[in-house]
Design a protein around this motif. Structure first.
Motif, PDB file in Angstrom:
ATOM      1  N   THR B  97       0.745  -1.085  -0.035  1.00  0.00           N
ATOM      2  CA  THR B  97      -0.099   0.084  -0.082  1.00  0.00           C
ATOM      3  C   THR B  97       1.130   1.149   0.001  1.00  0.00           C
ATOM      4  N   SER B  98       2.317   1.237   0.268  1.00  0.00           N
ATOM      5  CA  SER B  98       2.982   2.366   0.606  1.00  0.00           C
ATOM      6  C   SER B  98       3.488   2.973  -0.915  1.00  0.00           C
ATOM      7  N   ASP B  99       3.179   4.222  -0.937  1.00  0.00           N
ATOM      8  CA  ASP B  99       3.838   4.838  -2.355  1.00  0.00           C
ATOM      9  C   ASP B  99       4.844   5.868  -1.811  1.00  0.00           C
ATOM     10  N   ASN B 100       5.473   5.583  -0.713  1.00  0.00           N
ATOM     11  CA  ASN B 100       6.374   6.334  -0.274  1.00  0.00           C
ATOM     12  C   ASN B 100       7.860   6.161  -1.109  1.00  0.00           C
ATOM     13  N   ASP B 101       8.217   7.594  -1.507  1.00  0.00           N
ATOM     14  CA  ASP B 101       9.126   7.584  -2.462  1.00  0.00           C
ATOM     15  C   ASP B 101      10.568   6.712  -1.580  1.00  0.00           C
TER      16      ASP B 101
END
Lengths: 536, 147
Positions: B97-101
């Protein structure tokens, strides 16, 4: 013995001359003796004594002349003839050698002002040369002390945490050198109490530690410092002589009616006499210390607050990001399974059940949007980019491109004048324009929404304006609309989460500008925002 | 060469809801596969190294790896796989779920073969699974020992 008239005449004349000269020399001798008796100066006295001898010998020459006129005394004549030139030469040499001392010594002492007018009334040089010499030395010392104090004061104009200890230690060393003392201690208290917070020592060896501790404890217990004087002056400097080994000066550091600590100097020399200027110097240094430390503490406090603020801000951003991110996860599952339920088991529900399921699906969708916007808001800082020169015309074109659907649906007309180039985070600027224009179109009931974009060049900033012919906003809501999740309309009237303008304000603030609205209900709205012309 | 057998898929995922969703999509879309499921990082490594109860486990053709896992997180699992000369041949697809750079960068640094964000809607997730099937099982060439 027979003398001719001429001889008699000449000898009478010589006798008279000799008598006059002898009497004059006698008087000169008397004067010299008086001078010598009045003078304290060793050098002056020796010169006078030699001159006196020369004078005495010279008048003896004349005296023998008188005696020789009647009965010649050969022995005395020889004696005087030999000693007079010798003594004359010695005197000449002596006087010659003392020329520089007389030349330099006299003018300085003659004009030197008294060191301390209240305590030592001026005395004439002629009266007491030694006194003047001492005064001169004290004056020189005072000048030196003041020079050192200035030097220390300059050091404490700007104090940073990295160099404060070094500066204090150096100053203590300076104090020790200037006052010719063996030990210097500076003790600083914690705010408002008498517990030592930090201590600085110069000249204390480890073997003195126990005595030092006892002494400090005595000073702290003895309420010696608890009396707070109105002004800090020489009278606040205390002389201590608890045992005969050490001579101590103690001075409280007072600032804004609070004792901050104390300064202590100690001399191992039992005959040490504290001078007025020593105390003056200590008072000056104590003042420099308190002011320097005050500004240092103030700076530190400011820095600490700033850091704290930054940290809490960061934490908040992080919280918003993590919270919204982690909130999405279960929501995704709720939404997905509701959807599956509606698809696969929909026919097993009655109308009411279907409606309930619909509520769940709608709410999940709405929450998803709220979270998405909250994330967008937190990303203004977490995903911030460097400022670069950005052409606002380009930015507007991109924003309009993103709004193509909405513009087409509402048949909106967008008019814009030529816009400047500013220093900005481009993607945020696109978002700003997009939010403002989309609001202008959304909150609009006229058959053709018209959005006018203008810019005005002010002294230091650009003032942009997005004007519309929409529903307008009553003045009492002009502030509230920029607060997150604050909405003026129900979701059925106008869709939205109430985050758009909060995002706008955050973007504008980050760019160093301001955003506000001018509007009346039913008369359209003008959203203004400024961007600085120069990069911060 | 292209995959000739039924694709063996290892799904490393701790959320039962996600497992159900993925299972359902694979069933609905009729994507041929043999799905093996483990719930944490430690189990994943045991499966790949055929330890304990996974003694007879097949080597998967592809690994779908979640990042947020109990015991040993996805990044650690990825690192272990990619530093194992035998296991590093298996493509690892991060599905999270993470779209963290930072997460994305970290995974590619550790040689992830692809990074996918779990789509929010069931339709998108379904499309995503189909895309994986299409690309990895129909177009991608595998080395002989894997295929």
């Amino acid at each position: 013995m027979l003398l001719s008239f001429e001889e008699l005449d000449y000898s009478l004349l010589r006798l008279a001359a000799n008598i006059v000269t002898t009497v004059s020399y006698c008087l000169i001798t008397a004067l010299f003796i008086w001078f010598i008796s009045r003078s304290d100066h060793f050098l002056h006295r020796s010169v006078f004594q030699l001159l006196l001898l020369v004078v005495i010998l010279s008048y003896l020459t004349y005296l023998t002349g008188i005696i020789n006129t009647y009965s010649p005394l050969k022995f005395l004549s020889y004696f005087i003839t030999i000693f007079t030139p010798i003594l004359a030469t010695v005197s000449l040499v002596k006087i010659f050698n003392s020329i520089p001392i007389i030349l330099h010594g006299l003018p300085v002492t003659a004009i030197s002002p008294p060191v301390n007018p209240q305590n030592t009334p001026p005395k004439l040089m002629s009266e007491d040369t030694m006194e003047v010499e001492t005064l001169n030395q004290r004056l020189q010392r005072q000048i030196e002390l003041e020079r050192r104090a200035t030097q220390i004061s300059r050091m404490f104009i700007k104090v940073s945490p990295e160099d404060v200890e070094q500066k204090i230690n150096y100053s203590l060393q300076c104090i020790a050198n200037c006052l010719q003392v063996d030990r210097v201690a500076l003790v600083l208290f914690e705010d408002g109490n008498f517990l030592p917070h930090s201590q600085f020592f110069y000249g204390y060896e480890s073997e003195n530690d126990v005595t030092l501790k006892q002494k400090l404890a005595a000073i702290l217990n003895d309420n010696m410092l608890k009396y707070i004087p109105d002004t800090v002056g020489v009278e606040t400097v205390r002389e201590l002589e608890n045992n005969n080994e050490l001579k101590t000066l103690l001075l409280p550091l007072v600032y804004e009616k609070q004792v901050w600590g104390f300064l202590m100097v100690e001399s191992e020399n039992p005959t040490k006499v504290w001078q007025e200027e020593d105390k003056n110097f200590l008072v000056l240094i104590a003042d420099i210390f308190t002011k320097g430390i005050d500004s240092f503490r103030f700076q530190e406090e400011l820095k600490r607050c700033n850091l704290e603020l930054q940290r809490s801000n960061q934490e908040l951003e992080q919280f918003a990001y993590i919270a919204s991110h982690d909130l999405q996860e279960p929501l995704r599952v709720v939404g997905s399974f509701c959807q599956i339920m509606a698809e696969e088991y929909g026919d097993k529900f009655d109308e009411e059940g279907k409606q309930y399921l619909d509520f769940i699906i709608r709410s999940a969708r709405r929450m998803k949007e709220l979270i998405k916007d909250l994330l967008a808001l937190s990303r203004i800082h977490t995903r911030a980019r460097e400022f670069t020169p950005v052409d606002c015309n380009e930015v507007l074109t991109e924003a309009l491109e993103n709004l193509k659907m909405a513009i087409g649906e509402k048949n909106a007309q967008i008019k814009a004048e030529k816009l400047p180039t500013v220093m900005a985070d481009k993607s945020q600027l696109i978002q700003l324009w997009q939010n403002l224009i989309s609001n202008a179109i959304k909150f609009n009931r006229s058959p053709q929404p018209i959005v006018e974009i203008t810019v005005e060049s002010l002294e230091e900033e650009w003032r942009f304006c997005v004007a519309d012919n929409g529903i307008g906003i009553a003045p009492e809501f002009h502030e509230r609309i920029f607060i997150i999740f604050q909405r003026l309309h129900s979701d059925t009237e106008f869709e939205g989460t109430g985050v758009g303008l909060a995002i706008c304000r955050k973007i504008v603030t980050r760019h160093g500008g301001k955003i506000w609205v001018e509007s009346e209900e039913g008369k359209g709205a003008k959203f203004y925002f400024t961007l600085p012309k120069k990069n911060r | 060469m292209k995959l000739t057998k039924t694709p063996q898929v290892l799904l490393v995922e701790d959320s039962p809801a996600d497992i159900t969703l993925i299972k359902r999509i694979l069933r609905k879309r009729q994507i041929p596969n043999e799905l093996h499921i483990v719930n944490d990082g430690v189990e994943a490594m045991a499966f790949l190294r055929r330890e304990g109860k996974y003694k007879n486990a097949p080597l998967p053709h592809i690994i779908l790896l979640d990042l947020n896992l109990p015991k040993k997180n996805g990044k650690e699992v990825l690192k272990e796989i990619k530093s194992d000369p035998h296991l590093r041949l298996i493509p690892v697809i991060i599905l999270t779920t993470s779209d963290n750079d930072q997460d994305i960068r970290d995974c590619y640094k550790e040689y992830a073969n692809a990074y996918l964000c779990k789509p929010n809607s069931i339709e998108s997730l379904s499309e995503c699974m189909e895309a994986i099937d299409n690309f990895w099982f129909k177009f991608v060439e595998y080395s002989v020992e894997c295929s």
